[in-house]
Design an enzyme around this catalytic site. Structure first.
Site, mmCIF file in Angstrom:
data_model
loop_
_atom_site.group_PDB
_atom_site.id
_atom_site.type_symbol
_atom_site.label_atom_id
_atom_site.label_comp_id
_atom_site.label_asym_id
_atom_site.label_seq_id
_atom_site.Cartn_x
_atom_site.Cartn_y
_atom_site.Cartn_z
ATOM 1 N N HIS A 1 0.973 -1.141 -0.052
ATOM 2 C CA HIS A 1 -0.099 0.060 0.030
ATOM 3 C C HIS A 1 0.717 1.455 0.025
ATOM 4 C CE1 HIS A 1 -3.683 -1.753 2.034
ATOM 5 N NE2 HIS A 1 -4.182 -1.670 0.562
ATOM 6 N N CYS B 1 -1.862 2.944 9.047
ATOM 7 C CA CYS B 1 -3.118 1.738 8.837
ATOM 8 C C CYS B 1 -3.816 1.663 9.782
ATOM 9 C CB CYS B 1 -2.276 0.348 8.803
ATOM 10 S SG CYS B 1 -1.010 0.147 7.237
#
Length: 285
Positions: A166, A262
């Site tokens: 990511h 996150c």
């Protein structure tokens, strides 16, 4: 305006499957007690400078704790994520319901389009620009619809290291238009895009060790950068730019491929003007 962040307590968090390299060898090896203590410590730290909103965790979706992947926020709009892996797709209705109940205009991409929210879509802190990571999870096919939904310029960056799956694992826009990133996570063209968009004195390139400690997976609010761990050199560099650095262990979540960023989703996201968030003009504790 005080920042607001969405977090989801790790009641059901565990490494139950493998969908990224960090999870390999860690199935059922985590401690939920330690994860809870680490999560609460991060929430308390962020709560000193911002407002933390907690959503109710759901059983059967252990990665729901990673709220950055819930969607992309801009103003009162939320573009809901479309997860690549079936293991995470069950999170979508839970996140969608929370956003609707809390007053967001929820926008949905077609079911066959892959987009993993603020894990891969990061708003610049110096100009009205959206950095979009692609190559592992999100795809370029979502760019036209994101532009239509949000009316913002998008700069795509190709990720080439599967450990940095990511964008928020290897790039962190910071107040004042600074950008902390791990160059080796990107292909040569994307590295050139970053250098062309961000002046040299605003780029903070991190090395291998800091990147693998998820230093770029950081939360920035009110002049403070919250992260799992950083080298003394990186801390000094951030401090020299006016940032206060707070480190708090998040090792249990790194077993699943996540860290501070996150675990949070910023809910107060607005378009940036060139002078927005000018850290140099502020006094930072």
């Amino acid at each position: 305006m005080t920042d607001r962040f969405l977090m989801c307590p790790p009641n059901h968090f565990e490494v139950a499957y493998v969908i990224n390299p960090w999870m390999e060898g860690n199935i059922a090896l985590g401690s939920n007690d330690i994860a809870t203590r680490q999560w609460e410590a991060l929430a308390r730290l962020i709560g000193q400078v911002a407002r933390v909103e907690r959503m109710t965790p759901a059983a059967g979706v252990p990665d729901m704790v990673f709220t950055a992947n819930a969607g992309l926020i801009l103003g009162d709009k939320c573009v809901l994520s479309r997860f690549r892996h079936p293991e995470r797709q069950a999170e979508e209705p839970h996140f969608g319901a929370w956003f609707r109940e809390n007053g967001f205009d929820v926008l949905e991409l077609p079911p066959d389009m892959v987009f993993e929210g603020a894990g891969d879509a990061l708003l610049d802190r110096g100009e009205p620009l959206l950095w979009l990571g692609h190559g592992h999870r999100s795809t370029l096919e979502c760019v036209p619809l994101l532009k239509e939904f949000l009316g913002i310029e998008i700069e795509p960056l190709r990720l080439v290291d599967e450990r940095f799956y990511h964008l928020d694992t290897c790039l962190c826009p910071l107040e004042g238009g600074y950008l902390m990133y791990y160059p080796a996570a990107f292909d040569a063209e994307s590295q050139a895009r970053i250098m062309a968009r961000v002046p040299a004195d605003r780029r903070i390139a991190v090395g291998h060790a800091d990147a693998h400690d998820f230093a770029c997976n950081a939360v920035n609010s009110a002049g403070t950068v919250f992260m799992n761990r950083a080298s003394k050199g990186l801390v000094r560099e951030l401090q020299s730019r006016g940032f206060n650095v707070k480190q708090t262990p998040l090792t249990e979540f790194m077993k699943a491929g996540g860290s501070a960023k996150c675990l949070t989703l910023k809910l107060t996201e607005d378009r940036q003007s060139p002078d927005a968030g000018n850290l140099d003009a502020r006094s930072v504790a």
